[in-house]
Design an enzyme around this catalytic site. Structure first.
Site, mmCIF file in Angstrom:
data_model
loop_
_atom_site.group_PDB
_atom_site.id
_atom_site.type_symbol
_atom_site.label_atom_id
_atom_site.label_comp_id
_atom_site.label_asym_id
_atom_site.label_seq_id
_atom_site.Cartn_x
_atom_site.Cartn_y
_atom_site.Cartn_z
ATOM 1 N N ILE A 47 -73.437 47.254 -15.262
ATOM 2 C CA ILE A 47 -74.210 47.283 -14.337
ATOM 3 C C ILE A 47 -73.631 48.652 -13.371
ATOM 4 O O ILE A 47 -72.336 48.682 -13.417
ATOM 5 C CB ILE A 47 -73.870 46.060 -13.099
ATOM 6 C CG1 ILE A 47 -74.229 45.873 -11.739
ATOM 7 C CG2 ILE A 47 -72.188 45.722 -13.149
ATOM 8 C CD1 ILE A 47 -74.076 44.905 -10.847
ATOM 9 N N SER A 48 -74.359 49.490 -12.896
ATOM 10 C CA SER A 48 -73.759 50.646 -12.795
ATOM 11 C C SER A 48 -73.047 50.622 -11.544
ATOM 12 O O SER A 48 -73.027 49.689 -10.496
ATOM 13 C CB SER A 48 -75.057 51.662 -12.269
ATOM 14 O OG SER A 48 -75.941 51.932 -13.279
ATOM 15 N N GLN A 49 -72.093 51.765 -11.359
ATOM 16 C CA GLN A 49 -71.211 51.970 -10.242
ATOM 17 C C GLN A 49 -72.017 52.028 -8.927
ATOM 18 O O GLN A 49 -73.243 52.565 -8.975
ATOM 19 C CB GLN A 49 -70.725 53.493 -10.420
ATOM 20 C CG GLN A 49 -69.675 53.698 -9.272
ATOM 21 C CD GLN A 49 -69.034 55.048 -9.670
ATOM 22 O OE1 GLN A 49 -69.201 55.593 -10.560
ATOM 23 N NE2 GLN A 49 -68.348 55.711 -8.473
ATOM 24 N N PRO A 50 -71.765 51.315 -7.883
ATOM 25 C CA PRO A 50 -72.458 51.145 -6.593
ATOM 26 C C PRO A 50 -72.896 52.490 -6.185
ATOM 27 O O PRO A 50 -73.827 52.825 -5.659
ATOM 28 C CB PRO A 50 -71.436 50.335 -5.823
ATOM 29 C CG PRO A 50 -70.836 49.387 -6.482
ATOM 30 C CD PRO A 50 -70.473 50.219 -7.681
ATOM 31 N N ARG A 109 -73.644 41.718 -4.735
ATOM 32 C CA ARG A 109 -73.195 42.272 -6.102
ATOM 33 C C ARG A 109 -72.643 41.344 -7.147
ATOM 34 O O ARG A 109 -72.908 40.919 -8.129
ATOM 35 C CB ARG A 109 -72.728 43.523 -6.131
ATOM 36 C CG ARG A 109 -72.649 44.105 -7.399
ATOM 37 C CD ARG A 109 -71.983 45.611 -7.058
ATOM 38 N NE ARG A 109 -71.938 46.547 -8.325
ATOM 39 C CZ ARG A 109 -70.853 46.954 -8.923
ATOM 40 N NH1 ARG A 109 -69.678 46.361 -8.783
ATOM 41 N NH2 ARG A 109 -70.804 47.682 -10.158
#
Length: 214
Positions: free
Chosen positions: A63-66, A37
């Site tokens: 970038i979205s939260q995992p 990431r």
């Protein structure tokens, strides 16, 4: 995959944390444990790359939260070889996760700068999804139908043009709603003109926008 660039201990720890938070699909967890990431964000934010939080990228996007990536991907119930359309390439991280899972990935991005950056990052890592610069609301009718569609920005209402690009029996995962928050929604195509919806919790995404930005 070129594993020399992977910090896999950190990525694996992230996947273990997501499992503790309720993500149960082993293939989703394995994919997140394999994708570096930190290479999808600005170097100055690298120390935050493996925390379970969204991070800013160019053009005012994120970038979205995992956990969100894992949750949406789990709802897709992907099978290897399925043809998946992603709306909103962004950094390319979600596309990498889909590639890791063996999907045939098509991804569209409205910001040309993000589209080009994502292509460079993904290709360097040995991922080769089919990436397009264009308006996500239009989808990719010339490549339809798709087994699954994943929307990574929030349309206020169901995007009909995209739903019509699903094969019968396929489904879309999308956060539907306005700026106050959205409901993660799975919309299954039952027949040519019949769809069935289910909701899967509250999320906050950047709004989905029409048009392109060069």
């Amino acid at each position: 995959m070129d594993t020399s660039q992977h910090p896999n201990n950190e990525a694996r720890k992230l996947a273990e944390g997501l499992k503790r938070k309720g993500i149960s699909d082993k293939r989703v967890l394995a994919a997140i444990g394999n994708v570096p990431r930190h290479l999808f964000i600005d170097e100055r934010l690298a120390e935050y790359a493996y925390l379970d939080r969204p991070l800013p990228i160019e053009k005012g996007q994120t970038i979205s939260q995992p956990y969100t990536v894992a949750f949406q991907t789990e709802l897709l119930q992907l099978k290897p070889g399925e043809k998946v359309l992603e709306i909103g390439t962004g950094s390319g991280y979600q596309a990498a996760v889909l590639c890791e899972m063996g999907a045939d990935v098509y991804s569209i991005e409205r910001y040309q700068e993000l589209h080009l950056q994502a292509k460079e990052t993904l290709n360097k890592l040995g991922y080769y999804p089919r990436l397009f610069f264009g308006d996500g609301f239009e989808g990719l009718p010339q490549h339809a139908p798709f087994d699954k569609i994943l929307v990574t920005a929030a349309p206020e209402k169901n995007p009909e043009k995209l739903l019509n690009q699903l094969k019968i029996g396929g489904w879309m995962v999308a956060p539907i709603g306005g700026r106050q928050g959205q409901r993660m929604t799975v919309i299954k195509r039952i027949s040519n003109d019949k769809f069935r919806e289910s909701e899967h919790g509250d999320f906050i995404f950047v709004p989905m926008q029409k048009g392109t930005d060069e």
